[in-house]
Design a protein around this motif. Structure first.
Motif, PDB file in Angstrom:
ATOM      1  N   SER A 216       0.814  -1.212   0.000  1.00 42.22           N
ATOM      2  CA  SER A 216       0.000   0.000   0.000  1.00 42.22           C
ATOM      3  C   SER A 216       0.847   1.262   0.000  1.00 42.22           C
ATOM      4  O   SER A 216       2.005   1.273   0.426  1.00 42.22           O
ATOM      5  CB  SER A 216      -0.928   0.020   1.222  1.00 42.22           C
ATOM      6  OG  SER A 216      -0.191   0.143   2.411  1.00 42.22           O
TER       7      SER A 216
ATOM      8  N   GLY B 265      -4.298   0.305  -2.198  1.00 37.48           N
ATOM      9  CA  GLY B 265      -3.568  -0.938  -2.384  1.00 37.48           C
ATOM     10  C   GLY B 265      -4.187  -2.077  -1.607  1.00 37.48           C
ATOM     11  O   GLY B 265      -5.412  -2.145  -1.434  1.00 37.48           O
ATOM     12  N   LEU B 266      -3.337  -2.975  -1.102  1.00 34.74           N
ATOM     13  CA  LEU B 266      -3.763  -4.129  -0.315  1.00 34.74           C
ATOM     14  C   LEU B 266      -3.380  -3.890   1.142  1.00 34.74           C
ATOM     15  O   LEU B 266      -2.200  -3.726   1.457  1.00 34.74           O
ATOM     16  CB  LEU B 266      -3.085  -5.406  -0.840  1.00 34.74           C
ATOM     17  CG  LEU B 266      -3.273  -6.685  -0.025  1.00 34.74           C
ATOM     18  CD1 LEU B 266      -4.742  -7.089   0.036  1.00 34.74           C
ATOM     19  CD2 LEU B 266      -2.419  -7.810  -0.604  1.00 34.74           C
TER      20      LEU B 266
ATOM     21  N   ARG C 250      -8.114  -8.729   4.940  1.00 36.95           N
ATOM     22  CA  ARG C 250      -7.587  -7.710   4.040  1.00 36.95           C
ATOM     23  C   ARG C 250      -8.388  -7.649   2.740  1.00 36.95           C
ATOM     24  O   ARG C 250      -9.114  -8.572   2.411  1.00 36.95           O
ATOM     25  CB  ARG C 250      -6.107  -7.993   3.720  1.00 36.95           C
ATOM     26  CG  ARG C 250      -5.168  -7.783   4.897  1.00 36.95           C
ATOM     27  CD  ARG C 250      -3.840  -8.459   4.662  1.00 36.95           C
ATOM     28  NE  ARG C 250      -2.818  -8.080   5.626  1.00 36.95           N
ATOM     29  CZ  ARG C 250      -2.696  -8.594   6.838  1.00 36.95           C
ATOM     30  NH1 ARG C 250      -3.538  -9.533   7.244  1.00 36.95           N
ATOM     31  NH2 ARG C 250      -1.738  -8.199   7.651  1.00 36.95           N
ATOM     32  N   ASP C 251      -8.197  -6.563   1.997  1.00 39.46           N
ATOM     33  CA  ASP C 251      -8.850  -6.387   0.709  1.00 39.46           C
ATOM     34  C   ASP C 251      -8.081  -5.314  -0.060  1.00 39.46           C
ATOM     35  O   ASP C 251      -7.458  -4.428   0.535  1.00 39.46           O
ATOM     36  CB  ASP C 251     -10.308  -5.947   0.912  1.00 39.46           C
ATOM     37  CG  ASP C 251     -11.161  -6.137  -0.333  1.00 39.46           C
ATOM     38  OD1 ASP C 251     -10.641  -6.630  -1.359  1.00 39.46           O
ATOM     39  OD2 ASP C 251     -12.366  -5.802  -0.279  1.00 39.46           O
ATOM     40  N   TRP C 252      -8.137  -5.422  -1.393  1.00 39.24           N
ATOM     41  CA  TRP C 252      -7.621  -4.345  -2.239  1.00 39.24           C
ATOM     42  C   TRP C 252      -8.651  -3.220  -2.238  1.00 39.24           C
ATOM     43  O   TRP C 252      -9.855  -3.462  -2.340  1.00 39.24           O
ATOM     44  CB  TRP C 252      -7.405  -4.831  -3.666  1.00 39.24           C
ATOM     45  CG  TRP C 252      -6.286  -5.803  -3.831  1.00 39.24           C
ATOM     46  CD1 TRP C 252      -6.359  -7.158  -3.744  1.00 39.24           C
ATOM     47  CD2 TRP C 252      -4.913  -5.497  -4.102  1.00 39.24           C
ATOM     48  NE1 TRP C 252      -5.132  -7.729  -3.943  1.00 39.24           N
ATOM     49  CE2 TRP C 252      -4.219  -6.737  -4.173  1.00 39.24           C
ATOM     50  CE3 TRP C 252      -4.202  -4.311  -4.286  1.00 39.24           C
ATOM     51  CZ2 TRP C 252      -2.849  -6.801  -4.424  1.00 39.24           C
ATOM     52  CZ3 TRP C 252      -2.844  -4.378  -4.538  1.00 39.24           C
ATOM     53  CH2 TRP C 252      -2.185  -5.613  -4.607  1.00 39.24           C
TER      54      TRP C 252
ATOM     55  N   GLY D  10     -13.626  -1.480  -0.978  1.00 42.86           N
ATOM     56  CA  GLY D  10     -12.835  -2.607  -1.463  1.00 42.86           C
ATOM     57  C   GLY D  10     -13.551  -3.358  -2.564  1.00 42.86           C
ATOM     58  O   GLY D  10     -14.655  -3.002  -2.974  1.00 42.86           O
TER      59      GLY D  10
ATOM     60  N   LEU E  59      -7.777 -12.151  -2.304  1.00 42.03           N
ATOM     61  CA  LEU E  59      -6.692 -11.184  -2.462  1.00 42.03           C
ATOM     62  C   LEU E  59      -5.945 -11.328  -3.772  1.00 42.03           C
ATOM     63  O   LEU E  59      -5.548 -10.338  -4.391  1.00 42.03           O
ATOM     64  CB  LEU E  59      -5.700 -11.331  -1.295  1.00 42.03           C
ATOM     65  CG  LEU E  59      -6.267 -11.213   0.109  1.00 42.03           C
ATOM     66  CD1 LEU E  59      -5.152 -11.287   1.130  1.00 42.03           C
ATOM     67  CD2 LEU E  59      -7.056  -9.934   0.251  1.00 42.03           C
TER      68      LEU E  59
END
Length: 371
Positions: free
Chosen positions: A49, A63-64, A126-128, A150, A155
């Motif tokens: 990120s 970003g991620l 997490r997520d983009w 997101g 991912l």
């Protein structure tokens, strides 16, 4: 002996307004494995990120990276107080992606798409996406917020991405208490979070979309409380889920097809209470109670007998050799119950046999953080 996590990365800044953060996983865990399947990658990025600080009061991260959510999911591994997540966190909030779902026991739901015994991905909380966030000091209060958009997908999925915009919201207010610093700064924190999106199964010929909602509220206090002269930690959180609730492989056996209570009418709730006592700079003891009321309310096409009450008592002892090296021992006493009978009474004895064989766990973990 298992290397649970082994991560390396870099963080820094390009200039006074742009920061970067990268982190990669090389251990054998759900980031590098397909859920219930084979090892998928030797190296898996968990964070990639950039953060832009050009606007006062509205930093932008792209970003991620981790999603705004539960306090338990937010904790970095060096600062995580236990070895394992609570059952609700691990089963309901920690998302596993699959191309199809088997029907749950004694339900009229039927399979969704083609049932599979392997997932194709894992969320790792997490997520983009893109996030706007910041924090503000007001006397002894620290107020913060985050809004993230997101993509609501695995991912590392790049082919045929089933993009469903996922909205993540977070707000907190923390009152400063004397002592501590950085991640261990003493304070009293209140927070709330909400996640809202849609999911679908790739092999479903009807291409039906299912709502996925997760939300929670909680508080955490860290400091020298009640005139004991010792640092203490008290925290509690209540969480709620609707739709896309992962239950287990069919009949809870290895190799069974994965099951999801997909409709929004399927609900789960979870909560935990945690108390930690720091005896000195090295020794810490803690106790955590957690409960997962899985499918306490079900959609019309799902048999209420699928409800489960899963509880856990975790007793923990941690020795901190220094701020970056610690050894933790956890004993987890677990129990599962089936409070509601199935309409098909022949299923009840089988299920009772399964839920009554939930063993306790003992875990010893060494955590080393270095830079």
């Amino acid at each position: 002996l298992h290397v649970k996590r082994a991560r390396f990365g870099w963080r820094g800044r390009f200039n006074e307004n742009i920061d970067y953060f990268t982190l990669f996983e090389i251990a054998n865990n759900a980031l590098t494995y397909e859920p219930f399947g084979d090892r998928a990658m030797a190296i898996a990025p968990s964070d990639l990120s950039l953060t832009f600080k050009h606007i006062d009061g509205a930093k932008i991260r792209a970003g991620l990276f981790k999603n705004p959510g539960s306090e338990e999911s937010f904790q970095g591994i060096p600062n995580f107080d236990y070895i394992e997540f609570t059952d609700f966190q691990n089963r309901v909030n920690l998302e596993r992606f699959a191309t199809g779902s088997a029907n749950l026991a004694a339900s009229s739901q039927g399979p969704i798409g083609i049932p599979t015994n392997e997932g194709y991905g894992f969320s790792a909380f997490r997520d983009w996406g893109v996030q706007v966030f910041d924090s503000f000091k007001n006397d002894k209060w620290d107020l913060s917020y985050a809004v993230k958009l997101g993509r609501g997908e695995y991912l590392y999925e790049t082919d045929d991405v089933d993009f469903h915009p996922e909205l993540y919201l977070y707000a907190s207010a923390e009152y400063d208490l004397p002592g501590g610093k950085k991640a261990k700064k003493h304070g009293m924190k209140f927070y709330a979070w909400h996640q809202d999106g849609e999911r679908s199964f790739e092999s479903d010929p009807n291409e039906e979309k299912f709502d996925r909602i997760r939300q929670g509220v909680g508080f955490k206090v860290l400091g020298k409380l009640f005139d004991l002269g010792l640092k203490q930690r008290i925290q509690a959180e209540y969480m709620h889920a609707e739709g896309m609730i992962f239950t287990a492989p069919v009949a809870n056996v290895v190799g069974g097809n994965l099951q999801y209570a997909a409709d929004k009418g399927n609900k789960a709730r979870g909560y935990y209470f945690d108390f930690g006592l720091y005896l000195d700079k090295n020794w810490e003891i803690a106790y955590r109670y957690d409960r997962n009321d899985l499918l306490y309310d079900t959609a019309s096409n799902l048999d209420p007998g699928n409800e489960r009450e899963i509880t856990g008592h975790t007793y923990a002892v941690t020795y901190h050799f220094n701020p970056k090296l610690k050894m933790s021992f956890n004993y987890i006493n677990r129990e599962s119950k089936r409070p509601t009978s199935y309409a098909n009474t022949n299923i009840n004895p089988v299920v009772d046999n399964i839920v009554s064989n939930l063993d306790d766990r003992y875990a010893l973990q060494l955590t080393w953080f270095f830079n």
